[in-house]
Write an enzyme that holds these catalytic residues in place. Structure first.
Site, PDB file in Angstrom:
ATOM      1  N   ILE A 172       0.821  -1.212   0.000  1.00  0.00           N
ATOM      2  CA  ILE A 172       0.000   0.000   0.000  1.00  0.00           C
ATOM      3  C   ILE A 172       0.857   1.265   0.000  1.00  0.00           C
ATOM      4  O   ILE A 172       0.382   2.344  -0.373  1.00  0.00           O
ATOM      5  CB  ILE A 172      -0.968  -0.028   1.214  1.00  0.00           C
ATOM      6  CG1 ILE A 172      -2.222   0.779   0.938  1.00  0.00           C
ATOM      7  CG2 ILE A 172      -0.274   0.418   2.482  1.00  0.00           C
ATOM      8  CD1 ILE A 172      -3.329   0.549   1.956  1.00  0.00           C
ATOM      9  N   ASN A 189      12.085  -7.691   6.521  1.00  0.00           N
ATOM     10  CA  ASN A 189      12.316  -6.909   7.736  1.00  0.00           C
ATOM     11  C   ASN A 189      11.884  -7.746   8.943  1.00  0.00           C
ATOM     12  O   ASN A 189      10.800  -8.330   8.934  1.00  0.00           O
ATOM     13  CB  ASN A 189      11.522  -5.599   7.686  1.00  0.00           C
ATOM     14  CG  ASN A 189      11.998  -4.689   6.573  1.00  0.00           C
ATOM     15  OD1 ASN A 189      13.174  -4.660   6.232  1.00  0.00           O
ATOM     16  ND2 ASN A 189      11.077  -3.941   5.977  1.00  0.00           N
ATOM     17  N   GLY A 207      12.892  -3.035  11.329  1.00  0.00           N
ATOM     18  CA  GLY A 207      11.852  -2.187  10.743  1.00  0.00           C
ATOM     19  C   GLY A 207      10.564  -2.919  10.439  1.00  0.00           C
ATOM     20  O   GLY A 207       9.745  -2.433   9.652  1.00  0.00           O
ATOM     21  N   GLN A 208      10.363  -4.071  11.079  1.00  0.00           N
ATOM     22  CA  GLN A 208       9.119  -4.814  10.837  1.00  0.00           C
ATOM     23  C   GLN A 208       7.954  -4.102  11.527  1.00  0.00           C
ATOM     24  O   GLN A 208       8.014  -3.825  12.723  1.00  0.00           O
ATOM     25  CB  GLN A 208       9.242  -6.250  11.370  1.00  0.00           C
ATOM     26  CG  GLN A 208       8.006  -7.098  11.085  1.00  0.00           C
ATOM     27  CD  GLN A 208       8.180  -8.548  11.523  1.00  0.00           C
ATOM     28  OE1 GLN A 208       9.219  -8.930  12.060  1.00  0.00           O
ATOM     29  NE2 GLN A 208       7.156  -9.356  11.294  1.00  0.00           N
ATOM     30  N   SER A 209       6.910  -3.827  10.752  1.00  0.00           N
ATOM     31  CA  SER A 209       5.761  -3.114  11.312  1.00  0.00           C
ATOM     32  C   SER A 209       4.497  -3.958  11.347  1.00  0.00           C
ATOM     33  O   SER A 209       3.527  -3.585  12.009  1.00  0.00           O
ATOM     34  CB  SER A 209       5.502  -1.826  10.518  1.00  0.00           C
ATOM     35  OG  SER A 209       5.172  -2.119   9.181  1.00  0.00           O
ATOM     36  N   HIS A 237       6.586 -11.537   6.049  1.00  0.00           N
ATOM     37  CA  HIS A 237       6.347 -11.112   4.667  1.00  0.00           C
ATOM     38  C   HIS A 237       7.656 -10.810   3.973  1.00  0.00           C
ATOM     39  O   HIS A 237       8.596 -10.283   4.565  1.00  0.00           O
ATOM     40  CB  HIS A 237       5.421  -9.891   4.612  1.00  0.00           C
ATOM     41  CG  HIS A 237       5.809  -8.775   5.525  1.00  0.00           C
ATOM     42  ND1 HIS A 237       5.559  -8.781   6.874  1.00  0.00           N
ATOM     43  CD2 HIS A 237       6.433  -7.596   5.274  1.00  0.00           C
ATOM     44  CE1 HIS A 237       6.004  -7.669   7.423  1.00  0.00           C
ATOM     45  NE2 HIS A 237       6.555  -6.937   6.469  1.00  0.00           N
ATOM     46  N   LEU A 238       7.690 -11.151   2.680  1.00  0.00           N
ATOM     47  CA  LEU A 238       8.808 -10.811   1.811  1.00  0.00           C
ATOM     48  C   LEU A 238       8.413  -9.595   0.997  1.00  0.00           C
ATOM     49  O   LEU A 238       7.332  -9.577   0.396  1.00  0.00           O
ATOM     50  CB  LEU A 238       9.122 -11.952   0.841  1.00  0.00           C
ATOM     51  CG  LEU A 238       9.869 -13.193   1.323  1.00  0.00           C
ATOM     52  CD1 LEU A 238       9.073 -13.953   2.364  1.00  0.00           C
ATOM     53  CD2 LEU A 238      10.216 -14.074   0.142  1.00  0.00           C
ATOM     54  N   HIS A 239       9.274  -8.588   0.996  1.00  0.00           N
ATOM     55  CA  HIS A 239       9.100  -7.470   0.064  1.00  0.00           C
ATOM     56  C   HIS A 239       9.818  -7.835  -1.230  1.00  0.00           C
ATOM     57  O   HIS A 239      10.992  -8.217  -1.200  1.00  0.00           O
ATOM     58  CB  HIS A 239       9.741  -6.190   0.603  1.00  0.00           C
ATOM     59  CG  HIS A 239       9.130  -5.633   1.847  1.00  0.00           C
ATOM     60  ND1 HIS A 239       8.235  -4.585   1.833  1.00  0.00           N
ATOM     61  CD2 HIS A 239       9.291  -5.963   3.148  1.00  0.00           C
ATOM     62  CE1 HIS A 239       7.887  -4.289   3.084  1.00  0.00           C
ATOM     63  NE2 HIS A 239       8.516  -5.111   3.894  1.00  0.00           N
TER      64      HIS A 239
HETATM   65  P1  DGP Z   1       7.326  -4.022   7.196  1.00  0.00           P
HETATM   66  O1  DGP Z   1       7.675  -2.608   7.548  1.00  0.00           O
HETATM   67  O2  DGP Z   1       8.505  -4.788   6.647  1.00  0.00           O
HETATM   68  O3  DGP Z   1       6.634  -4.734   8.321  1.00  0.00           O
HETATM   69  O4  DGP Z   1       6.328  -3.931   5.970  1.00  0.00           O
HETATM   70  C1  DGP Z   1       4.958  -3.834   6.110  1.00  0.00           C
HETATM   71  C2  DGP Z   1       4.441  -3.325   4.800  1.00  0.00           C
HETATM   72  O5  DGP Z   1       3.045  -3.582   4.753  1.00  0.00           O
HETATM   73  C3  DGP Z   1       4.605  -1.839   4.571  1.00  0.00           C
HETATM   74  O6  DGP Z   1       5.465  -1.627   3.455  1.00  0.00           O
HETATM   75  C4  DGP Z   1       3.218  -1.314   4.272  1.00  0.00           C
HETATM   76  C5  DGP Z   1       2.424  -2.568   4.020  1.00  0.00           C
HETATM   77  N1  DGP Z   1       1.040  -2.523   4.479  1.00  0.00           N
HETATM   78  C6  DGP Z   1       0.609  -2.215   5.720  1.00  0.00           C
HETATM   79  N2  DGP Z   1      -0.732  -2.278   5.783  1.00  0.00           N
HETATM   80  C7  DGP Z   1      -1.147  -2.644   4.537  1.00  0.00           C
HETATM   81  C8  DGP Z   1      -2.426  -2.881   3.968  1.00  0.00           C
HETATM   82  O7  DGP Z   1      -3.479  -2.767   4.602  1.00  0.00           O
HETATM   83  N3  DGP Z   1      -2.463  -3.234   2.659  1.00  0.00           N
HETATM   84  C9  DGP Z   1      -1.316  -3.379   1.914  1.00  0.00           C
HETATM   85  N4  DGP Z   1      -1.465  -3.732   0.637  1.00  0.00           N
HETATM   86  N5  DGP Z   1      -0.088  -3.166   2.418  1.00  0.00           N
HETATM   87  C10 DGP Z   1      -0.013  -2.805   3.715  1.00  0.00           C
END
Ligand code: DGP
Length: 111
Positions: A29, A84, A90-92, A97-99
């Site tokens: 997103i 992350n 920086g994991q949120s 999950h893999l970026h």
């Molecule tokens: P991290 O910081 O590595 O935990 O990455 C989490 C990612 O998840 C961040 O890049 C934004 C994405 N993200 C968070 N909420 C949503 C959502 O509701 N939908 C989508 N498509 N992505 C999301």
């Protein structure tokens, strides 16, 4: 329940680009590159740090799916796969999950 579990359960929408029995891939997103996908296991694993030896095949599958999607999306000039992990990583979202990032040159080291 994490936001990713809600996406798996179709409780909230996402731009899903791939799904199989074990995983889901959808567009981030907050994209940090022209192509920015997240590849996640359907099974809830909180982080790479909390994965187990018994998750090895699943972890390998996620990497292969990322590689296949990179090819399918035309990232022929290269790409980056990032996991992350934890606060310093920086994991949120507490769902592994893999970026998959590509479509522009990516600098190194990351911030
Ligand atoms: P991290 O910081 O590595 O935990 O990455 C989490 C990612 O998840 C961040 O890049 C934004 C994405 N993200 C968070 N909420 C949503 C959502 O509701 N939908 C989508 N498509 N992505 C999301």
């Amino acid at each position: 329940m994490t936001v990713f579990k809600k996406i798996i359960d179709r409780q909230i929408p996402a731009d899903i680009v791939f799904e199989d029995a074990e995983c889901l891939a959808f567009r981030d997103i907050q994209p940090q590159a022209p192509t920015h996908l997240l590849v996640i296991p359907k099974r809830e694993i909180r982080s790479l740090a909390e994965s187990q030896p018994s998750d090895s095949a699943l972890l390998g599958h996620l990497l292969r799916v990322a590689a296949e999607l990179a090819t399918r999306l035309g990232l022929d000039n290269g790409y980056r796969v990032v996991i992350n992990t934890g606060a310093d990583g920086g994991q949120s979202v507490d769902h592994l999950h893999l970026h998959l990032l590509g479509g522009r040159p990516l600098r190194w080291p990351p911030g």
